[in-house]
Design an enzyme around this catalytic site. Structure first.
Site, mmCIF file in Angstrom:
data_model
loop_
_atom_site.group_PDB
_atom_site.id
_atom_site.type_symbol
_atom_site.label_atom_id
_atom_site.label_comp_id
_atom_site.label_asym_id
_atom_site.label_seq_id
_atom_site.Cartn_x
_atom_site.Cartn_y
_atom_site.Cartn_z
ATOM 1 N N TYR A 124 0.942 -1.363 -0.293
ATOM 2 C CA TYR A 124 0.028 -0.072 -0.082
ATOM 3 C C TYR A 124 0.929 1.237 -0.067
ATOM 4 O O TYR A 124 0.476 2.393 -0.558
ATOM 5 C CB TYR A 124 -0.881 0.037 1.391
ATOM 6 N N LYS A 166 -3.260 8.391 2.657
ATOM 7 C CA LYS A 166 -4.373 8.403 2.999
ATOM 8 C C LYS A 166 -4.269 8.629 4.621
ATOM 9 O O LYS A 166 -5.361 9.371 5.195
ATOM 10 C CB LYS A 166 -4.782 6.899 3.283
HETATM 11 C C1 IMJ Z 1 -3.844 -0.883 -3.200
HETATM 12 C C2 IMJ Z 1 -2.432 -1.135 -3.283
HETATM 13 C C3 IMJ Z 1 -2.032 -2.226 -2.147
HETATM 14 C C4 IMJ Z 1 -2.908 -2.866 -1.496
HETATM 15 C C5 IMJ Z 1 -4.138 -2.468 -1.420
HETATM 16 C C6 IMJ Z 1 -4.768 -1.565 -2.191
HETATM 17 N N1 IMJ Z 1 -5.226 -3.249 -0.534
HETATM 18 C C7 IMJ Z 1 -6.322 -2.575 -1.111
HETATM 19 C C8 IMJ Z 1 -6.156 -1.446 -2.034
HETATM 20 C C9 IMJ Z 1 -5.218 -4.199 0.421
HETATM 21 C C10 IMJ Z 1 -7.821 -2.689 -0.508
HETATM 22 C C11 IMJ Z 1 -7.204 -0.560 -2.826
HETATM 23 N N2 IMJ Z 1 -7.258 0.619 -1.990
HETATM 24 C C12 IMJ Z 1 -7.694 0.594 -0.527
HETATM 25 C C13 IMJ Z 1 -6.528 1.827 -2.585
HETATM 26 O O1 IMJ Z 1 -6.722 2.738 -1.984
HETATM 27 C C14 IMJ Z 1 -6.332 1.807 -3.868
HETATM 28 C C15 IMJ Z 1 -5.698 2.930 -4.586
HETATM 29 C C16 IMJ Z 1 -5.090 2.859 -5.978
HETATM 30 C C17 IMJ Z 1 -4.931 1.898 -6.755
HETATM 31 C C18 IMJ Z 1 -4.282 1.939 -7.958
HETATM 32 C C19 IMJ Z 1 -4.035 0.693 -8.993
HETATM 33 C C20 IMJ Z 1 -3.847 1.187 -10.576
HETATM 34 C C21 IMJ Z 1 -2.911 2.320 -10.442
HETATM 35 N N3 IMJ Z 1 -2.924 3.209 -9.332
HETATM 36 C C22 IMJ Z 1 -3.648 3.121 -8.275
HETATM 37 N N4 IMJ Z 1 -3.813 4.021 -7.452
HETATM 38 C C23 IMJ Z 1 -4.434 4.166 -6.148
HETATM 39 O O2 IMJ Z 1 -2.224 2.628 -11.289
#
Ligand code: IMJ
Length: 256
Positions: free
Chosen positions: A156, A163
């Protein structure tokens, strides 16, 4: 039907497709009688969001890329021009470079760090400034967060830091906008299979862990997140501001 949001108008940012949490939230708001104003990120998203806007019988669809000050200004002018009050705003926007969600956090570039902060955190501040003047009868601003802001979650990384800044921004905004009866909160949702979660390594393992250890022993349903958003936007949520509301089957409370 209870119609908890009857006579209210809601602005929803971050709706990209049917899997978006913003979509579930918009649907629940509509079910409760709210008028919807939706935004889409740019030409690439236009057709998809246009179709969803029709389906949701949204009253307006506005192009808004939150990294463009001009777009935020434009949004603000349209809202002012409507002459209507705005009651609720949903910010469901985040982005980091894909590579930054795959390599060690300490390898995050300055550029990647700033991009994640700009899109995922500063945009809430910019949006709050644009909408507050039209929230003339008070209202609710809400954003979506994730437990990775508080705990180290594999991969993450830079998003966790963004966040954390987002959740702190919720508190500062809540403190300053409270005198206008504008409440600012975040919903920290458990993992949900959205486009933002697609391609995340071991996502199904993460879901399995939640199902095994969370008090409710089940993954988070987008409709549960949406119903909590209804609560925050409604009269029922009137005493709640500056809060991070966990809608995660209780996962967050558990230790080893
Ligand atoms: C995202 C990354 C790693 C672990 C993650 C997540 N887990 C969860 C998420 C466990 C639930 C999803 N999440 C909570 C997010 O906030 C995702 C944000 C995000 C995802 C992407 C994927 C594609 C990309 N950029 C991104 N930027 C933010 O190119």
């Amino acid at each position: 039907m209870s119609q908890l949001l009857k006579d209210k108008t809601a602005l929803v940012l971050g709706l990209a497709n049917r899997w978006s949490l913003a979509y579930s939230i918009a649907r629940a708001f509509r079910r409760e009688g709210a008028q919807l104003i939706l935004t889409y990120q740019g030409e690439r998203q236009k057709d998809t969001v246009e179709e969803l806007a029709r389906e949701l019988t949204a009253s307006r669809l506005i192009s808004c890329d939150v990294t463009q000050e001009h777009d935020i200004q434009h949004l603000s002018e349209i809202l002012r021009g409507e002459g209507d009050k705005l009651d609720a705003v949903v910010h469901s926007i985040a982005f980091a470079n894909k590579e930054d969600l795959a390599r060690p956090f300490y390898e995050t570039s300055r550029e990647g760090f700033l991009l994640a902060q700009e899109v995922s955190c500063y945009s809430l501040v910019a949006v709050a400034r644009a909408v507050a003047p039209v929230m003339t009868e008070g209202g609710a601003i809400m954003t979506l967060s994730y437990l990775g802001s508080q705990r180290v979650m594999t991969n993450y990384n830079v998003m966790g830091v963004a966040k954390a800044a987002l959740e702190a921004s919720v508190r500062y905004l809540a403190s300053e906008l409270g005198s206008q009866n504008i409440r600012v909160n975040a919903i920290s949702a458990g993992p949900v299979k959205t486009a933002s979660a697609r391609g995340i390594k071991d996502f199904s393992k993460i879901l399995d862990r939640v199902t095994e250890t969370a008090p409710l022993r089940r993954p988070t349903d987008p409709e549960e997140v949406a119903d909590s958003a209804v609560f925050l936007a409604s009269h029922l949520g009137r005493g709640v501001t500056g809060n991070i509301l966990y809608v995660d089957s209780g996962y967050q409370i558990m230790g080893f």
